[in-house]
Design a protein around this motif. Structure first.
Motif, PDB file in Angstrom:
ATOM      1  N   THR A 212       1.334  13.364 -20.046  1.00 52.88           N
ATOM      2  CA  THR A 212       1.008  12.932 -18.663  1.00 52.88           C
ATOM      3  C   THR A 212      -0.320  13.846 -18.221  1.00 52.88           C
ATOM      4  N   GLN A 213       0.017  15.119 -18.691  1.00 56.70           N
ATOM      5  CA  GLN A 213      -1.285  15.928 -18.340  1.00 56.70           C
ATOM      6  C   GLN A 213      -2.525  15.445 -18.861  1.00 56.70           C
ATOM      7  N   VAL A 214      -2.490  15.131 -20.323  1.00 56.90           N
ATOM      8  CA  VAL A 214      -4.002  14.594 -20.782  1.00 56.90           C
ATOM      9  C   VAL A 214      -3.988  13.467 -20.101  1.00 56.90           C
ATOM     10  N   ARG A 215      -3.188  12.378 -19.786  1.00 57.54           N
ATOM     11  CA  ARG A 215      -3.527  11.207 -19.165  1.00 57.54           C
ATOM     12  C   ARG A 215      -4.462  11.464 -17.780  1.00 57.54           C
ATOM     13  N   HIS A 216      -3.726  12.337 -16.870  1.00 56.75           N
ATOM     14  CA  HIS A 216      -4.592  12.579 -15.772  1.00 56.75           C
ATOM     15  C   HIS A 216      -6.010  13.122 -15.883  1.00 56.75           C
ATOM     16  N   VAL A 217      -5.942  13.873 -17.059  1.00 60.45           N
ATOM     17  CA  VAL A 217      -7.560  14.296 -17.435  1.00 60.45           C
ATOM     18  C   VAL A 217      -8.338  13.112 -17.811  1.00 60.45           C
ATOM     19  N   GLU A 218      -7.848  12.397 -18.601  1.00 52.80           N
ATOM     20  CA  GLU A 218      -8.476  10.908 -19.017  1.00 52.80           C
ATOM     21  C   GLU A 218      -8.947  10.178 -17.733  1.00 52.80           C
ATOM     22  N   LEU A 219      -7.907  10.123 -16.792  1.00 52.46           N
ATOM     23  CA  LEU A 219      -8.256   9.269 -15.622  1.00 52.46           C
ATOM     24  C   LEU A 219      -8.848   9.658 -14.617  1.00 52.46           C
ATOM     25  N   ASP A 220      -9.358  10.923 -14.775  1.00 55.52           N
ATOM     26  CA  ASP A 220     -10.233  11.459 -13.952  1.00 55.52           C
ATOM     27  C   ASP A 220     -11.596  11.151 -13.864  1.00 55.52           C
ATOM     28  N   ALA A 221     -12.209  10.773 -14.966  1.00 51.05           N
ATOM     29  CA  ALA A 221     -13.514  10.043 -15.019  1.00 51.05           C
ATOM     30  C   ALA A 221     -13.749   9.018 -15.939  1.00 51.05           C
ATOM     31  N   LEU A 222     -12.911   9.081 -16.834  1.00 49.57           N
ATOM     32  CA  LEU A 222     -13.132   7.957 -17.968  1.00 49.57           C
ATOM     33  C   LEU A 222     -13.156   6.645 -17.467  1.00 49.57           C
TER      34      LEU A 222
ATOM     35  N   THR B 271     -18.123   0.632 -26.883  1.00 46.82           N
ATOM     36  CA  THR B 271     -16.952   0.452 -28.134  1.00 46.82           C
ATOM     37  C   THR B 271     -16.993   2.056 -28.588  1.00 46.82           C
ATOM     38  N   GLY B 272     -17.780   2.824 -28.765  1.00 42.14           N
ATOM     39  CA  GLY B 272     -17.604   4.122 -29.122  1.00 42.14           C
ATOM     40  C   GLY B 272     -16.673   4.712 -28.271  1.00 42.14           C
ATOM     41  N   PHE B 273     -16.792   4.673 -26.907  1.00 39.92           N
ATOM     42  CA  PHE B 273     -15.916   5.155 -26.093  1.00 39.92           C
ATOM     43  C   PHE B 273     -14.359   4.851 -26.130  1.00 39.92           C
ATOM     44  N   LEU B 274     -14.265   3.377 -26.315  1.00 39.55           N
ATOM     45  CA  LEU B 274     -12.968   3.011 -26.411  1.00 39.55           C
ATOM     46  C   LEU B 274     -12.452   3.485 -27.995  1.00 39.55           C
ATOM     47  N   VAL B 275     -13.212   3.628 -28.838  1.00 40.75           N
ATOM     48  CA  VAL B 275     -12.808   4.233 -30.168  1.00 40.75           C
ATOM     49  C   VAL B 275     -12.291   5.572 -29.927  1.00 40.75           C
ATOM     50  N   ALA B 276     -13.047   6.246 -29.175  1.00 44.30           N
ATOM     51  CA  ALA B 276     -12.724   7.742 -29.045  1.00 44.30           C
ATOM     52  C   ALA B 276     -11.257   7.974 -28.419  1.00 44.30           C
ATOM     53  N   VAL B 277     -11.381   7.196 -27.274  1.00 42.25           N
ATOM     54  CA  VAL B 277     -10.063   7.043 -26.673  1.00 42.25           C
ATOM     55  C   VAL B 277      -8.814   6.595 -27.315  1.00 42.25           C
ATOM     56  N   LEU B 278      -8.998   5.817 -28.231  1.00 41.79           N
ATOM     57  CA  LEU B 278      -8.149   5.574 -29.284  1.00 41.79           C
ATOM     58  C   LEU B 278      -7.554   6.546 -30.056  1.00 41.79           C
ATOM     59  N   VAL B 279      -8.497   7.235 -30.702  1.00 36.45           N
ATOM     60  CA  VAL B 279      -8.241   8.321 -31.530  1.00 36.45           C
ATOM     61  C   VAL B 279      -7.412   9.404 -30.650  1.00 36.45           C
TER      62      VAL B 279
ATOM     63  N   VAL C   9     -16.205   1.446 -16.924  1.00 39.33           N
ATOM     64  CA  VAL C   9     -17.285   0.552 -15.771  1.00 39.33           C
ATOM     65  C   VAL C   9     -18.370   0.505 -16.070  1.00 39.33           C
ATOM     66  N   VAL C  10     -19.034   1.546 -16.011  1.00 39.06           N
ATOM     67  CA  VAL C  10     -20.571   1.713 -15.997  1.00 39.06           C
ATOM     68  C   VAL C  10     -21.015   1.205 -17.410  1.00 39.06           C
ATOM     69  N   THR C  11     -20.125   1.037 -18.500  1.00 39.41           N
ATOM     70  CA  THR C  11     -20.722   0.491 -19.816  1.00 39.41           C
ATOM     71  C   THR C  11     -20.328  -0.886 -19.900  1.00 39.41           C
ATOM     72  N   LEU C  12     -18.777  -1.288 -19.540  1.00 44.04           N
ATOM     73  CA  LEU C  12     -18.286  -2.850 -19.945  1.00 44.04           C
ATOM     74  C   LEU C  12     -19.241  -3.791 -18.951  1.00 44.04           C
ATOM     75  N   LEU C  13     -19.317  -3.253 -17.607  1.00 45.69           N
ATOM     76  CA  LEU C  13     -19.994  -4.501 -16.760  1.00 45.69           C
ATOM     77  C   LEU C  13     -21.515  -4.557 -17.199  1.00 45.69           C
ATOM     78  N   PRO C  14     -22.199  -3.888 -17.524  1.00 45.46           N
ATOM     79  CA  PRO C  14     -23.766  -3.916 -17.982  1.00 45.46           C
ATOM     80  C   PRO C  14     -23.596  -4.675 -19.264  1.00 45.46           C
ATOM     81  N   ALA C  15     -22.622  -4.403 -20.384  1.00 41.14           N
ATOM     82  CA  ALA C  15     -22.441  -5.095 -21.420  1.00 41.14           C
ATOM     83  C   ALA C  15     -22.365  -6.580 -21.220  1.00 41.14           C
ATOM     84  N   LEU C  16     -21.260  -6.763 -20.219  1.00 40.68           N
ATOM     85  CA  LEU C  16     -21.051  -8.244 -19.911  1.00 40.68           C
ATOM     86  C   LEU C  16     -22.252  -8.968 -19.193  1.00 40.68           C
TER      87      LEU C  16
END
Length: 179
Positions: free
Chosen positions: A36-46, A14-22, A51-58
């Motif tokens: 586009t440049q920021v999205r490429h940075v975001e998509l590099d590892a976010l 949830t904290g991760f999603l809020v940070a990305v929303l901001v 995945v490693v937080t949502l799947l264990p949460a589920l």
């Protein structure tokens, strides 16, 4: 332990999603090149963090629901609500956000597509919905963890009576002396 892990993973997610929303909301004032440049940075590892937080949460929330049903007693409404919201987040991510993410990886920073703003808006709306759902899921798990059990079905012993029953006195001298 499962409850603590579920709270931790859901809280981090949830904290991760809020940070990305901001971050995404702050990008609205910039042009397609910057976005586009920021999205490429975001998509590099976010995406991996998601995945490693949502799947264990589920998984942990699903286990909490299963454990509660298995023990019998109360219906785990708060946990069921959280699980439903987390499943909805996964579905929304798979149907809307992930395909856009995949598409954006191929965008050129020097020449974003003509419809970049419409794609951005669609992604951000879906992200806002899933962020709200994550906040609600986390709140539901907190509510479940902090609820006060009521009655013997939840494993809480019934409260003692306010007055102890009166002991009948036997006037026999042998009984009073303990014979």
């Amino acid at each position: 332990m499962t409850r603590g892990a579920g709270l931790w993973f859901t809280g981090v997610f949830t904290g991760f999603l809020v940070a990305v929303l901001v971050l995404e909301r702050s990008l609205r004032g910039f042009d397609g090149h910057v976005y586009t440049q920021v999205r490429h940075v975001e998509l590099d590892a976010l995406d991996r963090l998601a995945v490693v937080t949502l799947l264990p949460a589920l998984i942990t929330t699903g286990l909490l629901v299963a454990f509660t049903f298995r023990q019998g007693g109360r219906t785990p409404w708060w946990t069921l609500t959280a699980l439903t919201l987390l499943v909805g987040i996964l579905a929304l991510t798979l149907v809307i956000n992930m395909p856009i993410n995949t598409d954006q990886l191929d965008w050129s920073v020097q020449a974003p597509p003509a419809d970049w703003a419409a794609v951005r808006d669609r992604w951000q709306i879906a992200h806002t919905v899933r962020t709200g759902a994550a906040v609600l899921a986390f709140g539901a798990l907190i509510a479940d963890a902090t609820r006060t059990p009521r009655g013997p079905l939840q494993g809480t012993p019934p409260s003692p009576p306010h007055e102890l029953p009166a002991v009948q006195e036997d006037s026999s001298p042998h009984r009073r002396a303990g014979r």
